[in-house]
Every structure is written in C-alpha cells, then in structure tokens.
Design an enzyme around this catalytic site. Structure first.
Site, mmCIF file in Angstrom:
data_model
loop_
_atom_site.group_PDB
_atom_site.id
_atom_site.type_symbol
_atom_site.label_atom_id
_atom_site.label_comp_id
_atom_site.label_asym_id
_atom_site.label_seq_id
_atom_site.Cartn_x
_atom_site.Cartn_y
_atom_site.Cartn_z
ATOM 1 N N ASN A 182 42.258 41.159 51.616
ATOM 2 C CA ASN A 182 41.078 41.008 50.753
ATOM 3 C C ASN A 182 39.751 41.178 51.499
ATOM 4 O O ASN A 182 38.760 41.589 50.889
ATOM 5 C CB ASN A 182 41.140 39.611 50.100
ATOM 6 C CG ASN A 182 39.826 39.200 49.471
ATOM 7 O OD1 ASN A 182 39.461 39.704 48.405
ATOM 8 N ND2 ASN A 182 39.093 38.315 50.132
ATOM 9 N N LYS A 241 37.997 52.533 50.082
ATOM 10 C CA LYS A 241 38.709 51.922 48.958
ATOM 11 C C LYS A 241 39.675 52.907 48.281
ATOM 12 O O LYS A 241 40.702 52.493 47.734
ATOM 13 C CB LYS A 241 37.709 51.346 47.954
ATOM 14 C CG LYS A 241 36.902 50.158 48.506
ATOM 15 C CD LYS A 241 37.789 48.984 48.912
ATOM 16 C CE LYS A 241 36.984 47.732 49.250
ATOM 17 N NZ LYS A 241 37.856 46.583 49.638
ATOM 18 N N ASP A 296 39.262 34.277 58.104
ATOM 19 C CA ASP A 296 37.921 34.785 57.776
ATOM 20 C C ASP A 296 37.139 34.907 59.077
ATOM 21 O O ASP A 296 37.398 34.193 60.046
ATOM 22 C CB ASP A 296 37.197 33.809 56.829
ATOM 23 C CG ASP A 296 36.058 34.475 56.056
ATOM 24 O OD1 ASP A 296 36.219 34.708 54.850
ATOM 25 O OD2 ASP A 296 35.013 34.778 56.681
ATOM 26 N N TYR A 351 32.259 53.134 51.961
ATOM 27 C CA TYR A 351 32.968 52.146 51.134
ATOM 28 C C TYR A 351 33.912 52.858 50.159
ATOM 29 O O TYR A 351 35.074 52.482 49.997
ATOM 30 C CB TYR A 351 31.958 51.284 50.382
ATOM 31 C CG TYR A 351 32.555 50.125 49.615
ATOM 32 C CD1 TYR A 351 32.783 48.904 50.226
ATOM 33 C CD2 TYR A 351 32.872 50.247 48.257
ATOM 34 C CE1 TYR A 351 33.323 47.824 49.521
ATOM 35 C CE2 TYR A 351 33.406 49.181 47.540
ATOM 36 C CZ TYR A 351 33.626 47.974 48.178
ATOM 37 O OH TYR A 351 34.165 46.917 47.465
ATOM 38 N N ASP A 407 37.522 37.946 63.600
ATOM 39 C CA ASP A 407 37.339 39.277 63.004
ATOM 40 C C ASP A 407 38.708 39.927 62.783
ATOM 41 O O ASP A 407 39.467 40.119 63.729
ATOM 42 C CB ASP A 407 36.490 40.124 63.967
ATOM 43 C CG ASP A 407 36.155 41.496 63.420
ATOM 44 O OD1 ASP A 407 36.756 41.918 62.413
ATOM 45 O OD2 ASP A 407 35.283 42.140 64.026
HETATM 46 N N1 LIG Z 1 32.344 41.269 44.545
HETATM 47 C C1 LIG Z 1 32.523 42.462 43.978
HETATM 48 O O1 LIG Z 1 31.774 42.852 43.050
HETATM 49 C C2 LIG Z 1 33.659 43.352 44.442
HETATM 50 C C3 LIG Z 1 33.906 44.530 43.704
HETATM 51 C C4 LIG Z 1 34.936 45.380 44.093
HETATM 52 C C5 LIG Z 1 35.690 45.049 45.214
HETATM 53 N N2 LIG Z 1 35.430 43.913 45.916
HETATM 54 C C6 LIG Z 1 36.255 43.641 47.096
HETATM 55 O O2 LIG Z 1 36.780 42.338 47.020
HETATM 56 C C7 LIG Z 1 37.026 41.851 48.345
HETATM 57 C C8 LIG Z 1 36.454 40.463 48.486
HETATM 58 O O3 LIG Z 1 35.050 40.531 48.319
HETATM 59 P P1 LIG Z 1 34.149 39.338 47.759
HETATM 60 O O4 LIG Z 1 33.303 39.933 46.702
HETATM 61 O O5 LIG Z 1 34.968 38.143 47.468
HETATM 62 O O6 LIG Z 1 33.190 39.132 49.032
HETATM 63 P P2 LIG Z 1 32.681 37.862 49.832
HETATM 64 O O7 LIG Z 1 31.674 38.399 50.800
HETATM 65 O O8 LIG Z 1 32.273 36.762 48.917
HETATM 66 O O9 LIG Z 1 33.987 37.412 50.648
HETATM 67 C C9 LIG Z 1 34.555 38.226 51.632
HETATM 68 C C10 LIG Z 1 34.926 37.403 52.847
HETATM 69 O O10 LIG Z 1 35.435 38.319 53.837
HETATM 70 C C11 LIG Z 1 34.971 37.880 55.091
HETATM 71 N N3 LIG Z 1 34.969 38.985 56.041
HETATM 72 C C12 LIG Z 1 34.109 40.034 56.095
HETATM 73 N N4 LIG Z 1 34.378 40.800 57.147
HETATM 74 C C13 LIG Z 1 35.424 40.235 57.790
HETATM 75 C C14 LIG Z 1 36.150 40.574 58.954
HETATM 76 N N5 LIG Z 1 35.815 41.618 59.713
HETATM 77 N N6 LIG Z 1 37.171 39.775 59.329
HETATM 78 C C15 LIG Z 1 37.502 38.690 58.583
HETATM 79 N N7 LIG Z 1 36.839 38.318 57.484
HETATM 80 C C16 LIG Z 1 35.814 39.087 57.079
HETATM 81 C C17 LIG Z 1 33.571 37.345 54.820
HETATM 82 O O11 LIG Z 1 33.143 36.438 55.858
HETATM 83 C C18 LIG Z 1 33.727 36.682 53.479
HETATM 84 O O12 LIG Z 1 33.970 35.278 53.600
HETATM 85 C C19 LIG Z 1 36.424 42.883 49.299
HETATM 86 O O13 LIG Z 1 37.445 43.723 49.803
HETATM 87 C C20 LIG Z 1 35.493 43.681 48.401
HETATM 88 O O14 LIG Z 1 35.297 45.002 48.865
HETATM 89 C C21 LIG Z 1 34.427 43.057 45.564
#
Ligand SMILES: NC(=O)c1ccc[n+]([C@@H]2O[C@H](COP(=O)([O-])OP(=O)(O)OC[C@H]3O[C@@H](n4cnc5c(N)ncnc54)[C@H](O)[C@@H]3O)[C@@H](O)[C@H]2O)c1
Length: 248
Positions: A88, A157, A40, A153, A64
């Site tokens: 993810n 995706k 992360d 976005y 990153d």
């Molecule tokens: N939450 C939703 O409603 C939702 C809906 C559709 C898709 N998603 C997708 O699910 C996935 C997870 O999202 P989430 O909702 O759990 O979000 P979240 O923000 O709770 O967790 C995502 C994690 O990714 C980390 N991150 C961000 N950029 C980074 C980078 N450059 N390098 C390493 N780590 C990085 C963040 O620090 C965070 O801890 C994402 O790909 C998101 O697009 C989420």
C-alpha cells in the site's frame, strides 16, 4: 465498522500502515482477529498507532520500504507463516508531465510505488508457496485508468497492475491470489501538491468530473475482502473503488 473472525490465526503484512488507507486496513484486520505487521517510513505514526491499539496483536517495523534491510526486518517480524500482504505504501509525483519530470522524482516514485512492491512480494512468495496459500493486494490508482497524475506516478500505477496480473498468472495455481485495488480520490494524508502549471491547467478539467472523496475505511473494506477467503475464486482482478469515477 464491523468486527468478525475472518482473519483469526492469520498474519498479514501492510505497508504504509501509519496513515490513510493502510492504517484503516490494519484497523479492520485487527478487528477481525488478525495479527498484523504494520510498516511505515514514519516511526512516529507507527508509535502513535500502536499506542491507540493497546494490546492488539500489532507489530510495527519503521523504515523505508525501498531499503532491503527493512524488508528483511519485516520478514523477521512476520515469522515463517504469512497469510497476506498489502502493498500500500505510495507517494505522488507533483503531477509532473514527462517534459518536466526530474530524475530524482522519477526514480523515487518508481522505487516506492513499484520496485518495493516487487521486492516485498518476492520476499513473501517462497513462504506462501510452501504453505500453498496466500493473498496479495496491491494498491494501484485511478491514475491507471484515466489522466489523474504525472508521468512517474501514472507509469508506476499501471506497472503495479502488470505486476499483479503476472503474479496471478504464475502463482494462483500455487494457491496464491494476487489482486489490485484502484482507489479514486480518498481523504488521507497523502501529499499531492501541483508542481506544474501546465498540469494544473489540464488536470483541473479532468478532476472536475471526480466524485466526492471516499473514506479510507471504504477502501479497507475492499482490501480486506480481497485478502479474505470471501474472495477465494478471485485472482488477477483490478478492482476500482472510486465511486464510479472510471465510468465518467
Ligand atoms: N488518497 C488517494 O486519493 C489515493 C488515490 C489513489 C491511490 N492511492 C494510493 O493509496 C496508497 C495509500 O495512500 P494514502 O492515500 O493512504 O496515503 P497516506 O500518505 O495517507 O499514507 C501512506 C503511508 O505510506 C507511508 N510511506 C510513504 N513512503 C514510504 C516508504 N518509502 N516506505 C514506507 N512507508 C512509506 C507514509 O509515511 C504514509 O504513512 C498509495 O499507494 C497511494 O498511491 C491513494
């Protein structure tokens, strides 16, 4: 949440593991006997997570995911045997439509949500090809089925689905399955501020159809199923986990 042995003696990498869907996936994998490499950009989130998990076989790599030296550190932490990868980590785009998106937002969203997925997958593939086995799960989004985000976005995706299907086509014959999960709304820490008034006006109507947000654990159940041998005959699939939103 269930415990089990589906992932005994396996090593799986999960990106974006400090929060939300990634964290829930790692937790579930640990409960089912897996060694996990959790990565992360937030070192603090990883430190807190590691403390919560005590002596569990959880290795953390902070950095990153767009930085190739971080990918190298992930590979070193994982060692020569990698059974699975969950791409993810993801960020949103302020819901900016094409006429309003700035270059920095576009470049960053594509870098994190798409290019990093390609690069980490490229890094693990040779090991999986040698082993003749592996499972890769890419996290796409409801935004690849309907209007639910901005231009960057949404493009990222949709492209993740293309990458998933291309990877499945080339490598399923080598024993490596690649699938995508498309979450609908999920209650996590993801930041999604509206930066466009026009998008708020248009998307407000689209979001009025959305079911209640799911939990990260519900997503983790689908992701770990695709990682496991329970889905042994499944590759190239796009699995919506969205409470039926895509049918509305
Ligand atoms: N939450 C939703 O409603 C939702 C809906 C559709 C898709 N998603 C997708 O699910 C996935 C997870 O999202 P989430 O909702 O759990 O979000 P979240 O923000 O709770 O967790 C995502 C994690 O990714 C980390 N991150 C961000 N950029 C980074 C980078 N450059 N390098 C390493 N780590 C990085 C963040 O620090 C965070 O801890 C994402 O790909 C998101 O697009 C989420």
């Amino acid at each position: 949440m269930s415990t089990g042995t589906r992932f005994n003696n396996q090593t799986i990498i999960v990106t974006g593991a400090g929060s939300g869907i990634g964290k829930a996936t790692v937790t579930r994998l640990l409960q089912e006997g897996c060694t996990v490499i959790a990565t992360d950009i937030s070192a603090q989130r990883l430190t807190d997570f590691k403390a919560e998990q005590g002596n569990a076989p959880l290795e953390t790599v902070a950095g990153d995911i767009c930085d190739e030296s971080v990918i190298q550190r992930i590979m070193e932490a994982a060692g020569p045997h990698i059974d699975g990868l969950v791409n993810n980590a993801g960020i949103t785009d302020g819901f900016l439509p094409n006429a309003e998106v700035d270059n920095a937002t576009w470049d960053r969203v594509i870098a994190v949500n798409l290019t990093a997925v390609m690069k980490l997958t490229r890094a693990v593939l040779p090991l999986m090809i040698d082993a003749g086995k592996g499972s890769i799960v890419n996290i796409s989004s409801e935004a690849a089925t309907r209007l639910a985000a901005g231009a960057a976005y949404t493009a990222s995706k949709y492209a993740v689905i293309g990458l998933t299907k291309n990877n499945a086509a080339f490598y399923t014959r080598k024993g490596i399955r690649t699938n995508a999960v498309l979450p609908g709304g999920v209650a996590t820490n993801i930041e999604a501020p509206f930066k466009s008034e026009y998008a708020m006006e248009v998307l407000g109507k689209a979001f009025s159809m959305a079911p209640a947000p799911a939990s990260s654990e519900q997503l983790a159940a689908a992701i770990t199923w695709l990682l496991s041998d329970d889905s042994a005959n499944i590759s190239g699939t796009v699995l919506n986990s969205d409470g039926g939103w895509s049918t509305l």
